[in-house]
Design an enzyme around this catalytic site. Sequence first.
Site, PDB file in Angstrom:
ATOM      1  N   HIS A 162      -1.382   4.471  -8.418  1.00 35.54           N
ATOM      2  CA  HIS A 162      -1.869   5.557  -7.782  1.00 35.54           C
ATOM      3  C   HIS A 162      -3.125   5.368  -8.940  1.00 35.54           C
ATOM      4  CE1 HIS A 162       2.432   7.582  -6.501  1.00 35.54           C
ATOM      5  NE2 HIS A 162       1.995   6.980  -5.292  1.00 35.54           N
ATOM      6  N   THR A 169      -1.736   5.895   1.848  1.00 36.52           N
ATOM      7  CA  THR A 169      -3.153   5.326   2.295  1.00 36.52           C
ATOM      8  C   THR A 169      -3.362   4.022   3.493  1.00 36.52           C
ATOM      9  OG1 THR A 169      -2.866   5.023  -0.714  1.00 36.52           O
ATOM     10  CG2 THR A 169      -4.117   3.936   0.587  1.00 36.52           C
ATOM     11  N   LEU A 218       0.234  -1.187  -0.066  1.00 38.85           N
ATOM     12  CA  LEU A 218      -0.025   0.018  -0.082  1.00 38.85           C
ATOM     13  C   LEU A 218       0.528   1.093   0.155  1.00 38.85           C
ATOM     14  CD1 LEU A 218      -2.833  -0.502   2.921  1.00 38.85           C
ATOM     15  CD2 LEU A 218      -2.829  -0.348  -0.328  1.00 38.85           C
ATOM     16  N   ASP A 219       0.614   2.087  -0.746  1.00 39.37           N
ATOM     17  CA  ASP A 219       0.874   3.660  -0.378  1.00 39.37           C
ATOM     18  C   ASP A 219       1.270   3.841   1.110  1.00 39.37           C
ATOM     19  OD1 ASP A 219       1.243   3.244  -3.341  1.00 39.37           O
ATOM     20  OD2 ASP A 219       0.154   5.124  -3.721  1.00 39.37           O
ATOM     21  N   ARG A 220       2.576   4.936   1.394  1.00 44.28           N
ATOM     22  CA  ARG A 220       2.274   5.498   2.500  1.00 44.28           C
ATOM     23  C   ARG A 220       1.694   6.280   2.924  1.00 44.28           C
ATOM     24  NH1 ARG A 220       8.090   8.877   4.098  1.00 44.28           N
ATOM     25  NH2 ARG A 220       7.226   9.568   6.137  1.00 44.28           N
TER      26      ARG A 220
END
Length: 307
Positions: free
Chosen positions: A230, A135, A131-133
């Site tokens: 993204h 999110t 997961l993105d930082r």
Amino acid sequence: MIHISPESQFQRLDNFLLKRFKDIPKALIYKLIRSGQVRVNSKRIEPSYKLYAGDIVRTPPFLKQTEKKTLNLSDESKSNFEKSILFEDKYFLCINKPSGQAVHGGSGMSFGTIEQARHFFGNHLELVHRLDRDTSGCLVISKRRVALRKLQDDWKNRKVHKAYSLVVNGIWSNKLKKVDLPLKKELLASGQHLVRVNPSGKQSITKFTIVKQQSDKTFLTAKLITGRTHQIRIHTSYYNCPIIGDKNYSKIMNKIEYILDKNGINRLFLHASRLDFTHPMTDEPISVEAPLPIEWDKVKYINFDSK
């Protein structure tokens, strides 16, 4: 000489060495492989080579296996981590990752979610996906290699259903129930990588459902049909409804960031709210939900149209 066991079978050579020699710089590991100083069964080999049980990996004498770094984490940190667990059995666990925490150390962070998990529960844990930082939400971590391989195959083959909750700035159109825009990663002159809509990019599909609309914002759920980097952030931004708190893809980022800061909020309003997949060992259907963060209630009372 390192003899490859069945537990390490099918790992890429580079990933195997990076995990084994954690204090050795990544660039050096790749240099040693490409220069032939690391060999498999006495042969020069590519970093992407997948290892098999019985393979013999030869490494230079100066490399030595490093010990796991000791993290200075409090009892409160352990308690918070345990409270974040949404599902757990002997094969894997799913946690509710907070916004602002990277899934692994690096890029200025001494440790991330996986290092924290290993510190509390053992060095055998591995990330199934990322997961993105910025999110928050559902993140799956495996406890056994056999489960890791099966889960990652399901992620790769799009057998996992992923749902997100988000809040965008502006009024999202009722007609935008399905967004199909090709995305391509581009290198900017500054050296930064950004993903943009590009006809030559990969197909990217997101399905959106409106939950609630206010005069200045829309609460949405999104289901990923594809899983590009993204993807949701770019699909919403393309239609001039950037996700609130998005510092990369919002044209009015400074204004939104200022308003959020005044209200004591510092996060991206994107949350991995639900995962549906098949248990890697029993084939049972698994559904995991992460409750909405408290900021979802707070943002209802913030007016982003104010000057």
